[in-house]
Design a protein around this motif. Structure first.
Motif, PDB file in Angstrom:
ATOM      1  N   LEU A 163      83.161 -50.873  22.274  1.00 31.10           N
ATOM      2  CA  LEU A 163      82.514 -51.273  23.522  1.00 31.10           C
ATOM      3  C   LEU A 163      83.182 -50.605  24.716  1.00 31.10           C
ATOM      4  O   LEU A 163      82.515 -50.223  25.686  1.00 31.10           O
ATOM      5  N   ALA A 164      84.503 -50.479  24.669  1.00 33.73           N
ATOM      6  CA  ALA A 164      85.225 -49.837  25.771  1.00 33.73           C
ATOM      7  C   ALA A 164      84.825 -48.376  25.919  1.00 33.73           C
ATOM      8  O   ALA A 164      84.822 -47.829  27.027  1.00 33.73           O
ATOM      9  N   GLU A 165      84.484 -47.734  24.798  1.00 34.76           N
ATOM     10  CA  GLU A 165      84.125 -46.315  24.818  1.00 34.76           C
ATOM     11  C   GLU A 165      82.636 -46.086  25.047  1.00 34.76           C
ATOM     12  O   GLU A 165      82.209 -44.950  25.243  1.00 34.76           O
ATOM     13  N   ASP A 166      81.846 -47.170  25.011  1.00 40.32           N
ATOM     14  CA  ASP A 166      80.413 -47.031  25.210  1.00 40.32           C
ATOM     15  C   ASP A 166      80.125 -46.630  26.656  1.00 40.32           C
ATOM     16  O   ASP A 166      80.592 -47.282  27.596  1.00 40.32           O
ATOM     17  N   PRO A 167      79.347 -45.555  26.902  1.00 38.74           N
ATOM     18  CA  PRO A 167      79.112 -45.098  28.283  1.00 38.74           C
ATOM     19  C   PRO A 167      78.326 -46.090  29.130  1.00 38.74           C
ATOM     20  O   PRO A 167      78.411 -46.041  30.361  1.00 38.74           O
ATOM     21  N   VAL A 168      77.560 -46.987  28.505  1.00 37.05           N
ATOM     22  CA  VAL A 168      76.802 -47.978  29.261  1.00 37.05           C
ATOM     23  C   VAL A 168      77.627 -49.225  29.503  1.00 37.05           C
ATOM     24  O   VAL A 168      77.713 -49.742  30.625  1.00 37.05           O
ATOM     25  N   ILE A 169      78.273 -49.728  28.448  1.00 41.31           N
ATOM     26  CA  ILE A 169      79.042 -50.971  28.563  1.00 41.31           C
ATOM     27  C   ILE A 169      80.358 -50.716  29.272  1.00 41.31           C
ATOM     28  O   ILE A 169      80.714 -51.393  30.232  1.00 41.31           O
ATOM     29  N   GLY A 170      81.125 -49.763  28.794  1.00 38.87           N
ATOM     30  CA  GLY A 170      82.303 -49.286  29.496  1.00 38.87           C
ATOM     31  C   GLY A 170      83.447 -50.258  29.674  1.00 38.87           C
ATOM     32  O   GLY A 170      84.217 -50.139  30.628  1.00 38.87           O
ATOM     33  N   GLY A 171      83.590 -51.227  28.788  1.00 39.62           N
ATOM     34  CA  GLY A 171      84.719 -52.147  28.896  1.00 39.62           C
ATOM     35  C   GLY A 171      84.932 -52.864  27.581  1.00 39.62           C
ATOM     36  O   GLY A 171      83.981 -53.119  26.842  1.00 39.62           O
ATOM     37  N   PRO A 172      86.173 -53.191  27.242  1.00 43.14           N
ATOM     38  CA  PRO A 172      86.439 -53.872  25.973  1.00 43.14           C
ATOM     39  C   PRO A 172      85.891 -55.289  25.979  1.00 43.14           C
ATOM     40  O   PRO A 172      85.927 -55.985  26.987  1.00 43.14           O
ATOM     41  N   GLY A 173      85.371 -55.705  24.834  1.00 46.27           N
ATOM     42  CA  GLY A 173      84.858 -57.061  24.702  1.00 46.27           C
ATOM     43  C   GLY A 173      85.179 -57.619  23.334  1.00 46.27           C
ATOM     44  O   GLY A 173      85.069 -56.913  22.330  1.00 46.27           O
ATOM     45  N   LEU A 174      85.585 -58.870  23.285  1.00 45.72           N
ATOM     46  CA  LEU A 174      85.928 -59.509  22.021  1.00 45.72           C
ATOM     47  C   LEU A 174      84.772 -60.375  21.541  1.00 45.72           C
ATOM     48  O   LEU A 174      84.204 -61.160  22.320  1.00 45.72           O
ATOM     49  N   MET A 175      84.420 -60.253  20.272  1.00 47.22           N
ATOM     50  CA  MET A 175      83.346 -61.051  19.718  1.00 47.22           C
ATOM     51  C   MET A 175      83.847 -62.473  19.469  1.00 47.22           C
ATOM     52  O   MET A 175      84.833 -62.687  18.765  1.00 47.22           O
ATOM     53  N   ILE A 176      83.163 -63.451  20.055  1.00 47.89           N
ATOM     54  CA  ILE A 176      83.546 -64.849  19.894  1.00 47.89           C
ATOM     55  C   ILE A 176      82.481 -65.641  19.135  1.00 47.89           C
ATOM     56  O   ILE A 176      82.649 -66.841  18.900  1.00 47.89           O
TER      57      ILE A 176
END
Length: 291
Positions: A66-79
């Motif tokens: 997610l951090a490397e995704d050009p649209v999302i651009g930020g780390p995210g943890l699946m909860i």
């Protein structure tokens, strides 16, 4: 109002073969990892901290993706995770975002990750939506999307998401609920459709249930739409499209079509969302095909 999607346990559903399998229920982050690692900043210490906090390797790999995704651009943890077919749902917490730090993503389809917030369509042109806009010219969706419904038909998946429409600011009064449909075919996104804005009286679960009990056609159309059926415009006008959607609903819930919308059918329609489990008769058919 419509409730946010609770994805804290995996939902079992036999469906089409996954186009990708990048994340699953075993990759859910452990409790407390976010609070422990938020102070490290996005990178590079975050990854080491998450590993030390006990986050599964797959969960860390997903966060990095997610951090490397050009649209999302930020780390995210699946909860949270819900298995729904070729495309699944992941509830993700983005520790370094402010207003949209918790989002539901479509995962495991042909694209791997699809962010609904990046796909929100233009405002629908139906009369009800335009009437709400006329009364509240500054109203806009608050971008707090909640996936409330899912229906599968063969390789086709239809997800329905709700979003609060507020009167001029994110903290202002809620004046409507925007509904959007996301369609996938064999795991590939094939369409995004603005379904329209519905007034608070029909967005509220209890009020909608009361209206259903009185035979309100618009409440019926909203209830079917939320479950992924396609009754046509939610305008309160009965027609062939609404009738077909009712018949599909009755068939998939093992109810006699000729009996119409009896007490059992109305009780199912009046239940609050989310609607992610497959209808019982549809589930039995899939189980039979996979035996």
């Amino acid at each position: 109002m419509l409730r946010a999607l609770p994805l804290f346990v995996a939902l079992s559903l036999v469906g089409p073969a996954l186009a990708q399998d990048i994340v699953g229920p075993g990759d859910i982050a452990v409790d407390g990892a976010i609070g422990r690692c938020r102070g490290t900043g996005p990178e590079p210490g975050l990854w080491a901290c998450l590993a030390e906090a006990g986050v599964p390797a797959g969960g860390i790999a997903f966060a990095r993706r997610l951090a490397e995704d050009p649209v999302i651009g930020g780390p995210g943890l699946m909860i949270g995770f819900a298995e729904t077919g070729a495309v699944d749902l992941a509830e993700v917490l983005f520790p370094f975002l402010a207003n949209t730090n918790e989002q539901t993503l479509f995962v495991n389809g042909t694209a791997g990750v699809v962010q609904p917030l990046a796909l929100e369509p233009q405002t629908a042109g139906d009369r009800q939506t335009q009437a709400i806009l006329a009364a509240h010219p500054q109203a806009f969706p608050s971008l707090r999307l909640a996936v409330v419904g899912h229906r599968a038909a063969g390789a086709r998946q239809r997800f329905v998401a709700s979003d609060m429409v507020t009167d001029g600011c994110r903290a202002c009064a809620v004046v409507a609920m925007a509904l959007t449909a996301y369609q996938f075919d064999a795991g590939e996104l094939s369409g995004v459709e603005a379904l329209g804005w519905i007034p608070p009286a029909l967005a509220d679960d209890e009020a909608r249930a009361t209206a259903l009990a009185t035979g309100d056609v618009q409440a019926l159309q909203v209830a079917l739409t939320l479950r992924g059926y396609e009754p046509g415009a939610m305008d309160g006008q009965p027609g062939e499209t609404t009738t077909r959607a009712v018949q599909d609903f009755l068939t998939e819930f093992c109810l006699r079509v000729e009996a119409g919308l009896g007490e059992a059918a109305l009780a199912i329609l009046a239940a609050p969302p989310p609607y992610l489990d497959p209808p019982p008769c549809q589930h039995r058919e899939r189980d039979a095909r996979n035996e």
